[in-house]
Write an enzyme that holds these catalytic residues in place. Structure first.
Site, PDB file in Angstrom:
ATOM      1  N   ARG A  62     -50.032   7.760  37.011  1.00 26.45           N
ATOM      2  CA  ARG A  62     -49.967   6.592  37.896  1.00 26.45           C
ATOM      3  C   ARG A  62     -50.416   5.300  37.204  1.00 26.45           C
ATOM      4  NH1 ARG A  62     -53.211   6.983  43.292  1.00 26.45           N
ATOM      5  NH2 ARG A  62     -51.584   8.461  43.815  1.00 26.45           N
ATOM      6  N   MET A  87     -41.676   4.252  48.000  1.00 30.84           N
ATOM      7  CA  MET A  87     -42.264   5.549  48.326  1.00 30.84           C
ATOM      8  C   MET A  87     -43.222   6.084  47.257  1.00 30.84           C
ATOM      9  SD  MET A  87     -41.075   5.729  51.302  1.00 30.84           S
ATOM     10  CE  MET A  87     -41.407   7.384  51.922  1.00 30.84           C
ATOM     11  N   ARG A  88     -43.837   5.195  46.490  1.00 33.86           N
ATOM     12  CA  ARG A  88     -44.889   5.607  45.564  1.00 33.86           C
ATOM     13  C   ARG A  88     -46.217   5.050  46.052  1.00 33.86           C
ATOM     14  NH1 ARG A  88     -43.125   9.632  42.733  1.00 33.86           N
ATOM     15  NH2 ARG A  88     -44.860   9.374  41.293  1.00 33.86           N
ATOM     16  N   HIS A 106     -44.522   0.523  57.786  1.00 33.03           N
ATOM     17  CA  HIS A 106     -44.723   1.962  57.966  1.00 33.03           C
ATOM     18  C   HIS A 106     -44.096   2.382  59.284  1.00 33.03           C
ATOM     19  CE1 HIS A 106     -46.602   5.844  57.413  1.00 33.03           C
ATOM     20  NE2 HIS A 106     -46.918   5.804  58.699  1.00 33.03           N
ATOM     21  N   GLU A 171     -37.766  -2.170  62.945  1.00 37.11           N
ATOM     22  CA  GLU A 171     -38.304  -2.551  61.632  1.00 37.11           C
ATOM     23  C   GLU A 171     -37.577  -3.784  61.104  1.00 37.11           C
ATOM     24  OE1 GLU A 171     -38.857   0.522  58.661  1.00 37.11           O
ATOM     25  OE2 GLU A 171     -38.870   2.076  60.190  1.00 37.11           O
TER      26      GLU A 171
HETATM   27  C1  GAR Z   1     -38.307   2.772  56.496  1.00 33.15           C
HETATM   28  O1  GAR Z   1     -38.206   3.471  57.714  1.00 33.15           O
HETATM   29  C2  GAR Z   1     -39.755   2.467  56.172  1.00 33.15           C
HETATM   30  O2  GAR Z   1     -40.529   2.199  57.307  1.00 33.15           O
HETATM   31  C3  GAR Z   1     -40.180   3.757  55.533  1.00 33.15           C
HETATM   32  O3  GAR Z   1     -39.093   4.157  54.740  1.00 33.15           O
HETATM   33  C4  GAR Z   1     -37.891   3.661  55.323  1.00 33.15           C
HETATM   34  C5  GAR Z   1     -37.163   2.885  54.255  1.00 33.15           C
HETATM   35  O4  GAR Z   1     -35.901   2.481  54.710  1.00 33.15           O
HETATM   36  N1  GAR Z   1     -41.359   3.558  54.738  1.00 33.15           N
HETATM   37  C6  GAR Z   1     -42.278   4.498  54.563  1.00 33.15           C
HETATM   38  O5  GAR Z   1     -42.196   5.617  55.046  1.00 33.15           O
HETATM   39  C7  GAR Z   1     -43.456   4.069  53.715  1.00 33.15           C
HETATM   40  N2  GAR Z   1     -44.488   5.046  53.762  1.00 33.15           N
HETATM   41  P1  GAR Z   1     -35.119   1.331  53.952  1.00 33.15           P
HETATM   42  O6  GAR Z   1     -35.101   1.721  52.481  1.00 33.15           O
HETATM   43  O7  GAR Z   1     -33.746   1.372  54.548  1.00 33.15           O
HETATM   44  O8  GAR Z   1     -35.832   0.034  54.185  1.00 33.15           O
END
Ligand code: GAR
Length: 216
Positions: A62, A87-88, A106, A171
């Site tokens: 990391r 997602m890291r 989130h 979102e």
């Molecule tokens: C979204 O739902 C976001 O909230 C989630 O990943 C998705 C990405 O979608 N984020 C997480 O889970 C962070 N821990 P996108 O690539 O279409 O924006």
């Protein structure tokens, strides 16, 4: 003009919503992914936005990944760093470097359901309302000060995909709003871990019961 760098890992629909919002006073300086195959990179490139890849697989551990990412980000001298489906988990030093100018979205009503698989966990828990949260990032996973939340009902017959789609639509509304507030200088730390939004409208009373009371 505020410079914004957005980090993605995949589809990038939240990044797209922020780009499409054309926020006055903001310039999307770069979209950077930790995966070369992130679909969102094509959208950004087609918009003439600088794109970059810092692949976590290319960096051993990391600390090295964070260092490479920091270098790629700092070239653009961002006023704001936006995690949009990134997602890291970022290390403490990285997070502290961008303290106060690092936002994340989130897919749950934090502090409920931090971590992964939030929609499945919400369904399994039988909660009646679910949603999404934009928050400042601190070293505590999904634990930083909350800027804005969106609430959606959990409806009979929902499965993970239906619920995720309902949350995702929200979102796409709240993330551009949060970024706009940041750019306008309207977000202030209250010193107790809470964020005040200067000039925010008072919300009209929402429905209070999910499912509704019989007399509603
Ligand atoms: C979204 O739902 C976001 O909230 C989630 O990943 C998705 C990405 O979608 N984020 C997480 O889970 C962070 N821990 P996108 O690539 O279409 O924006």
């Amino acid at each position: 003009m505020k410079s914004i760098v957005i980090l993605i890992s995949g589809r990038g629909s939240n990044m797209e919503a922020i780009v499409r919002a054309n926020i006055p006073g903001a310039r999307i300086a770069a979209v950077i992914s930790n995966r070369a195959d992130a679909a969102g990179l094509a959208f950004a490139a087609a918009r003439g936005i600088h794109t970059g890849v810092v692949a976590h697989a290319d960096h051993c551990g990391r600390d090295r990944f964070d260092a490479a990412l920091r270098t790629a980000v700092d070239v653009h001298a961002p006023d704001l760093l936006v995690l949009a489906g990134f997602m890291r988990v970022l290390g403490e030093d990285f997070v502290r470097r961008y303290a106060g100018r690092l936002l994340n979205i989130h897919p749950s009503l934090l502090p409920a359901f931090p971590g992964l698989h939030t929609h499945a966990r919400a369904l399994a828990a039988g909660v009646r309302v679910h949603g999404a949260t934009v928050h400042f990032v601190t070293p505590a996973l999904d634990g930083g000060p909350i800027v804005i939340q969106a609430v959606v009902p959990v409806l009979p017959g929902d499965d993970e995909n239906r619920l995720a789609a309902r949350v995702l639509a929200e979102e796409h509304r709240i993330y551009p709003q949060a970024v706009r507030w940041f750019v306008e200088g309207r977000l202030a730390a209250e010193g107790d871990g809470r964020i005040a939004v200067a000039g925010a409208r008072t919300a009209a009373a929402p429905p209070r019961h999910y499912p509704p009371l019989d007399e509603d």
